[in-house]
Write a protein that holds these residues in place. Structure first.
Motif, PDB file in Angstrom:
ATOM      1  N   SER B 255     -16.415   7.683   2.218  1.00 35.29           N
ATOM      2  CA  SER B 255     -17.163   6.689   3.017  1.00 35.29           C
ATOM      3  C   SER B 255     -16.606   6.536   4.430  1.00 35.29           C
ATOM      4  O   SER B 255     -17.236   5.943   5.299  1.00 35.29           O
ATOM      5  CB  SER B 255     -17.160   5.336   2.305  1.00 35.29           C
ATOM      6  N   GLN B 262     -23.225   6.683   9.963  1.00 34.11           N
ATOM      7  CA  GLN B 262     -23.552   5.833   8.813  1.00 34.11           C
ATOM      8  C   GLN B 262     -24.175   4.535   9.260  1.00 34.11           C
ATOM      9  O   GLN B 262     -25.118   4.033   8.674  1.00 34.11           O
ATOM     10  CB  GLN B 262     -22.272   5.512   8.033  1.00 34.11           C
ATOM     11  N   TRP B 268     -29.222   8.740   8.136  1.00 35.06           N
ATOM     12  CA  TRP B 268     -27.973   8.951   7.409  1.00 35.06           C
ATOM     13  C   TRP B 268     -28.131   9.318   5.928  1.00 35.06           C
ATOM     14  O   TRP B 268     -27.453  10.240   5.450  1.00 35.06           O
ATOM     15  CB  TRP B 268     -27.051   7.738   7.559  1.00 35.06           C
ATOM     16  N   ARG B 272     -26.283  12.517   4.528  1.00 35.44           N
ATOM     17  CA  ARG B 272     -25.223  12.457   3.510  1.00 35.44           C
ATOM     18  C   ARG B 272     -25.568  13.381   2.337  1.00 35.44           C
ATOM     19  O   ARG B 272     -24.726  14.147   1.869  1.00 35.44           O
ATOM     20  CB  ARG B 272     -25.048  11.023   3.008  1.00 35.44           C
TER      21      ARG B 272
END
Lengths: 158, 567
Positions: B255, B262, B268, B272
């Protein structure tokens, strides 16, 4: 009483039929079709398709027809409606061109700039066409075949 | 009309009172502004708090799921122990008898008595009569041995055949071993194999069987694969099976990676997902490479190797335990997935590790991807990968293409109500200019809205009106002055606000510009790292292309066999 000798008067009928017979073509469907589309492409075919834009921005009608014929001969088992809608690959004409496509329906080769949308459902192949891992992308009605330089095929279903 | 004179003192008192009123109005207006600001702050704090609370509730639910799964796991294992614990004795004695015979330390009648007790203690268990048969065989009691074997076969033909194939192989009785193996092979259908087939494959891949049996096994595996390949849609099923198995190895992205993307990119989630998919290439490569380069440490001798297999055979595959074993596995997965039940259920559904009967290729997938759950040795894992490499390559090629197709071409950036698009972070200048124009427009809009309100204009008109009227009436003259003061106060506020607005928007631009540059820098890093991970896709094919099944069928104990057979 004489007994008839069995099979004495049996005559073999021979007829020579020389009429041309329609060869039955089994239409490939579902998994059989997918299996055929996954088979490795011939190196000659991959090479021919990779030279889509060799003739520059404008390709001659004969050149386009030649390529479309090549696609049909690469897949002799497929019905015309099962052949690719078109082929999309990275364009090497340089900026601002990004990709080019061979549209089997319209029988034209077109080059597309950044932001310019490819017609006939071929836009979905733009991303993969620009990837260096694939030589070109075959676009079908509900799937795409990404073909590498060695002719190996990866299938992306929708 | 009487003439009235107003003293200077009176006027100055009125003026003082007016200026006091004005000051008070200013104070109230400031207080209102402060309250407004505080209300805004409270609102955003409340939103933040609500978000944090929701996250806390989610985390709490996950923690509770983990705790519950841990409790259940203990309970299930206890239940397995309570219900089937007495089988454990039988299991231990089976290996014990064989080893006791090796060392000749135990009297035969002791073994016989122990075996008979076990038969009484485990009335349905297939291994108990096997023990009787074993001890009768050792004591040369043919009739009893045959009776016991018939009973064992009645209870579980396949396991008994496999058990005696291994036991006779251990004792160097090749003909018997082959006969038992043939009996076992005869009962197998590649579409529906029981999980204990792993014992046979392990025996094959670890070179435990003699050359003849090994050749027979090799042919059998080949014929199974050929038979399964004839089935329509078989290849596709394999590919999908492998796709699921490979995808199950996906690791969640750290993270702390690309923090600005993010936070400030609506793209995003797709980014991801693509990045996790690209990282999977290396995860899979490392996994296969680790298996394929792992050294196989052969057991000291054949007896040890067979004992290990017997141990697995008698310990791991009792169908009665399956429902509990399934529950055990699901709870293990819930713990592994940090309490995410849905994710654990999906993994469990895809694994198919604890199924009663599986086809041979699903078993190969399990040996390669879930070795612990399927009790596969390293040699068997290698063999399974070698036999499945074509399907693995196809599945991985498709996953790679899907992943490459999912990478967003354009990445959106969102800063409050400004939106920009970048592909590779190279259009920094263009975006900064666009952001500047956007903030400039907002500033101009705010300045336009910063004007005298209707009450100020009314006050001005009223002031002028009352002034004209006030020339003859003192009171109206005073009211006119108040109106003028209200108007002037408004005018001063507008002027003061201009400065504040300009300063605010300057700070906003500086702040947004900083975020934008950091986000673009994240985009550059993302594209570079993605490309780097993406190039690793070809490593898997290169690794697997060198692998052949022949490499992974050993003949470790053939020399031992030569020594034994010379007797």
């Amino acid at each position: 009483m004489r007994r008839p000798i069995l099979g004495l008067n049996t005559r073999v009928e021979t007829s020579l039929d020389v009429a041309p017979r329609q060869q039955a073509v089994v239409r490939l469907e579902g998994m059989a079709l997918e299996k055929r589309l996954r088979s490795k492409r011939s190196s000659a075919f991959v090479e021919a398709i990779s030279k889509l834009d060799v003739s520059g921005v404008v390709a001659t009608k004969e050149k386009v027809q030649e390529l479309i014929d090549q696609i049909a001969s690469e897949f002799p088992e497929l019905a015309p409606d099962q052949l690719p809608l078109g082929i999309v690959s990275k364009c090497y004409l340089g900026n601002p061109y990004e990709v080019h496509s061979l549209d089997a329906g319209l029988q034209i080769i077109n080059h597309y700039k950044r932001g310019e949308v490819l017609p006939n459902g071929m836009e979905k192949a733009r991303r993969l066409a620009m990837h260096p891992g694939y030589e070109y992308i075959e676009v079908y009605m509900n799937m795409m075949c990404a073909v590498s330089g060695s002719g190996e095929v990866s299938i992306i279903k929708e | 009309m009487s003439n009235q004179t107003i003293s200077t003192a009176n006027l100055s008192r009125i003026e003082n009172s007016l200026s006091a009123i004005n000051d008070n109005i200013n104070v109230v207006s400031h207080q209102v502004a402060t309250v407004e600001q505080q209300l805004e702050d409270t609102k955003s704090d409340l939103e933040l708090l609500a978000e944090e609370f929701r996250e806390y509730v989610r985390q709490d639910a996950l923690i509770k799921n983990v705790q519950l799964a841990e409790m259940r796991l203990v309970k299930v294992r206890q239940e397995i122990e309570n219900k089937y614990g007495h089988y454990e004795d039988v299991r231990r004695r089976a290996i014990g008898i064989l080893q006791a015979v090796d060392t000749s330390l135990v009297r035969k009648d002791t073994i016989e008595n122990a075996s008979e007790e076990q038969l009484l203690a485990a009335p349905r268990y297939w291994l108990a009569p096997c023990l009787i048969a074993l001890s009768a065989w050792l004591s040369d009691k043919k009739e009893l041995a045959e009776k016991a074997v018939i009973e064992a076969l009645r209870r579980d033909d396949e396991k008994t055949s496999l058990f005696f194939a291994l036991v006779t192989r251990r004792g160097g009785r090749y003909q018997s071993s082959r006969a038992w193996l043939e009996r076992y092979f005869g009962q197998q259908d590649p579409n529906e194999l029981k999980r204990e087939i792993v014992v046979l494959i392990d025996g094959f891949s670890n070179g435990i069987f003699g050359p003849e049996a090994r050749a027979r096994c090799g042919l059998l595996i080949k014929s199974w694969l050929d038979e399964l390949s004839q089935k329509a849609g078989f290849i596709e099923t394999q590919r999908d099976q492998w796709k699921k198995a490979l995808l199950s190895r996906t690791e969640k992205l750290d993270s702390a990676k690309f923090p600005h993307l993010q936070k400030y990119s609506p793209t995003w989630p797709e980014l991801r997902h693509s990045f996790e998919g690209a990282k999977l290439h290396d995860v899979i490569f490392q996994y296969f490479n680790f298996i394929l380069t792992q050294e196989i440490i052969p057991s000291k001798n054949l007896a040890f190797a067979v004992d290990e297999l017997l141990d697995i055979l008698v310990r791991e595959f009792d169908e009665e335990e399956l429902p509990l074993r399934r529950e055990e596995r699901l709870n293990e997965l819930i713990i592994k997935e940090d309490g995410d039940k849905i994710s654990a259920q999906n993994l469990f559904a895809n694994e198919k590790v604890i199924e009663e009967r599986l086809d041979f290729t699903q078993l190969l997938t399990n040996f390669a991807m879930y070795p612990t759950e399927s009790n596969a040795s390293v040699a068997t894992q290698k063999l399974a990968i070698a036999l499945s490499k074509e399907w693995i390559n196809h599945a991985h090629d498709d996953l790679t293409a899907e992943n490459r197709n999912s990478v967003p071409i354009d990445i959106e950036i969102e800063l409050d109500d400004w939106q920009g698009i970048s592909r590779d972070g190279s259009n920094e200048e263009e975006l900064i200019t666009d952001l500047q124009q956007h903030i400039q427009l907002k500033k101009e809009d705010a300045l336009r809205r910063n004007k005298l309100g209707i009450k100020n204009w009314i006050a001005l008109v009223a002031g002028v009106g009352f002034f004209i009227l006030g020339l003859s009436t003192l009171f109206l003259f005073i009211v006119s002055a108040i109106c003028f003061i209200i108007f002037l106060n408004g005018l001063m506020n507008v002027k003061r606000n201009v400065k504040v607005i300009e300063q605010n928007y300057e700070e906003l631009f500086a702040n947004h510009k900083q975020i934008l540059v950091a986000t673009l820098s994240d985009i550059v890093d993302y594209r570079r790292e993605y490309a780097n991970e993406d190039t690793k896709a070809s490593n898997i094919r290169e690794l697997l292309d060198q692998v052949t099944p022949e490499q992974y069928t050993y003949s470790t104990y053939d020399s031992a066999r030569a020594v034994i057979s010379s007797n």
